[in-house]
Design an enzyme around this catalytic site. Structure first.
Site, short mmCIF file in Angstrom:
data_model
loop_
_atom_site.label_atom_id
_atom_site.label_comp_id
_atom_site.label_asym_id
_atom_site.label_seq_id
_atom_site.Cartn_x
_atom_site.Cartn_y
_atom_site.Cartn_z
N ASN A 68 0.83 -1.20 0.00
CA ASN A 68 0.00 0.00 0.00
C ASN A 68 0.86 1.25 0.00
O ASN A 68 1.97 1.26 0.55
CB ASN A 68 -0.95 0.01 1.20
CG ASN A 68 -0.32 0.65 2.43
OD1 ASN A 68 -0.31 1.88 2.58
ND2 ASN A 68 0.24 -0.17 3.30
N CYS A 123 5.60 5.05 9.04
CA CYS A 123 5.09 4.89 7.68
C CYS A 123 6.29 4.95 6.71
O CYS A 123 7.09 5.88 6.77
CB CYS A 123 4.08 5.97 7.33
SG CYS A 123 3.42 5.73 5.67
N ASN A 184 5.52 -1.82 11.54
CA ASN A 184 4.79 -1.26 10.40
C ASN A 184 5.23 -2.02 9.14
O ASN A 184 5.92 -3.03 9.23
CB ASN A 184 5.09 0.24 10.30
CG ASN A 184 3.98 1.04 9.63
OD1 ASN A 184 3.46 0.64 8.58
ND2 ASN A 184 3.62 2.18 10.20
N GLY A 257 -3.75 -7.11 10.86
CA GLY A 257 -4.20 -6.14 9.87
C GLY A 257 -4.65 -6.79 8.58
O GLY A 257 -5.84 -7.04 8.36
N SER A 258 -3.70 -7.14 7.73
CA SER A 258 -4.04 -7.66 6.40
C SER A 258 -5.00 -8.84 6.44
O SER A 258 -5.91 -8.94 5.60
CB SER A 258 -2.76 -8.07 5.65
OG SER A 258 -1.92 -6.96 5.45
O1 RRO Z 1 -1.32 5.73 4.96
C1 RRO Z 1 -0.38 5.01 4.58
O2 RRO Z 1 -0.01 5.00 3.40
C2 RRO Z 1 0.36 4.12 5.48
C3 RRO Z 1 0.69 4.46 6.77
BR1 RRO Z 1 0.12 6.03 7.59
C4 RRO Z 1 1.50 3.57 7.54
O3 RRO Z 1 1.87 3.81 8.69
N1 RRO Z 1 1.91 2.43 6.98
C5 RRO Z 1 1.58 2.10 5.71
O4 RRO Z 1 1.98 1.04 5.23
N2 RRO Z 1 0.79 2.95 4.97
#
Ligand code: RRO
Length: 291
Positions: A68, A123, A184, A257-258
């Site tokens: 993502n 992130c 993360n 999560g996923s």
């Molecule tokens: O919003 C994002 O693109 C995002 C965030 Br804030 C994060 O902490 N980790 C990630 O993989 N995407």
């Protein structure tokens, strides 16, 4: 179910939480996850001003996971309204900022309603936010202190994209963190061979899902050696056996999560295995792989 447990100053219904970013953008979706057996939930990251996010495509499915590059889309202070119906529920608000002052400002909006705050210092593709802060021990300590000094339970979520995650965890602990969340997403990209260019609008993004589980286990293991506050494991967990493995590495609770995208029933399914009569006693296994 083991009944209420306490991890990093937060009272949880069981050891399994919704990880930040997935289904955490509305009060209704958070309530639905809690209703489906999660012991607690973490919201999508909220920052100092409203953000639209990166241009698309911002999410691609790959072997073993998802990459993502959402780009921190969030409604900023308006998110406070999403939490009114969730008063008293185990809700942790994920926050980000570019400076310790911004972290403190955003933290202040939620200090009265959230069960805890999770600082997103991780992130992988957020210019000036995220991993830019999360790979600098001095900044990690400063941002953590700016929030922890408000007196709200403060969790700090780290990036795996650093040489020595233990040193970063130790910095968060010095800043007054109540728990470390690891990890993360892993910085990643795909290129379209047909189009001869990166697939994601932002070019690169963060990999989550089963593919990163061994990376997350290693990070939790390193942090358990470097820190004395609880560690919350996150990254590619999709089975009860994954939960047990991550606890053996040192995790006191687990974020998912996923895997929730494929199956909203995953919390109840894993809890059923974990807490069955021949299931685990978490107090007995956390960190046992270090013996
Ligand atoms: O919003 C994002 O693109 C995002 C965030 Br804030 C994060 O902490 N980790 C990630 O993989 N995407």
């Amino acid at each position: 179910y083991p009944g209420p447990i306490e991890v990093g100053g937060v009272r949880l219904r069981n050891h399994l939480l919704l990880a930040a970013g997935v289904l955490g953008t509305t009060g209704a979706s958070l309530a639905r996850i809690l209703h489906n057996g999660a012991g607690g939930v973490v919201t999508k990251s909220i920052g100092p001003s409203p953000k639209e996010g990166h241009p698309g495509p911002c999410l691609i499915v790959v072997d073993g996971g998802i990459i993502n590059a959402m780009g921190l889309p969030n409604p900023s202070a308006a998110f406070v309204d999403e939490l009114t119906a969730l008063a008293g529920e185990p809700v942790i608000v994920s926050i980000f900022g570019g400076t310790p002052e911004e972290f403190r400002t955003v933290a202040g909006w939620f200090a009265g309603t959230a069960s805890g705050l999770e600082l997103n210092l991780s992130c992988p593709h957020a210019e000036g936010y995220g991993a830019a802060i999360g790979s600098d021990p001095a900044l990690v300590e400063e941002c953590t202190r700016a929030v922890a000094s408000l007196g709200v339970p403060t969790w700090v979520k780290l990036t795996p994209n650093v040489a020595d995650i233990g040193a970063i965890g130790a910095a968060a602990e010095r800043g007054g963190a109540n728990a470390i969340v690891a990890v993360n997403t892993v910085k990643a990209m795909r290129i379209s061979t047909a189009l001869r260019r990166p697939v994601l609008g932002n070019r690169f993004g963060g990999l989550s899902g089963k593919a990163i589980f061994p990376v997350a286990v290693r990070c939790v293991y390193d942090l358990y050696e470097a820190c004395s506050i609880p560690i919350v494991g996150c990254g590619g967990v999709s089975t009860a056996d994954n939960v047990v493995e991550m606890m053996m590495a040192g995790a006191s609770a687990i974020e998912i999560g996923s895997a929730v995208i494929d199956d909203i029933g995953i919390f109840a399914a894993i809890a059923n295995d974990l807490y069955s009569p021949d299931g685990i006693d978490a107090r007995e296994i956390v960190g046992c792989a270090h013996a």
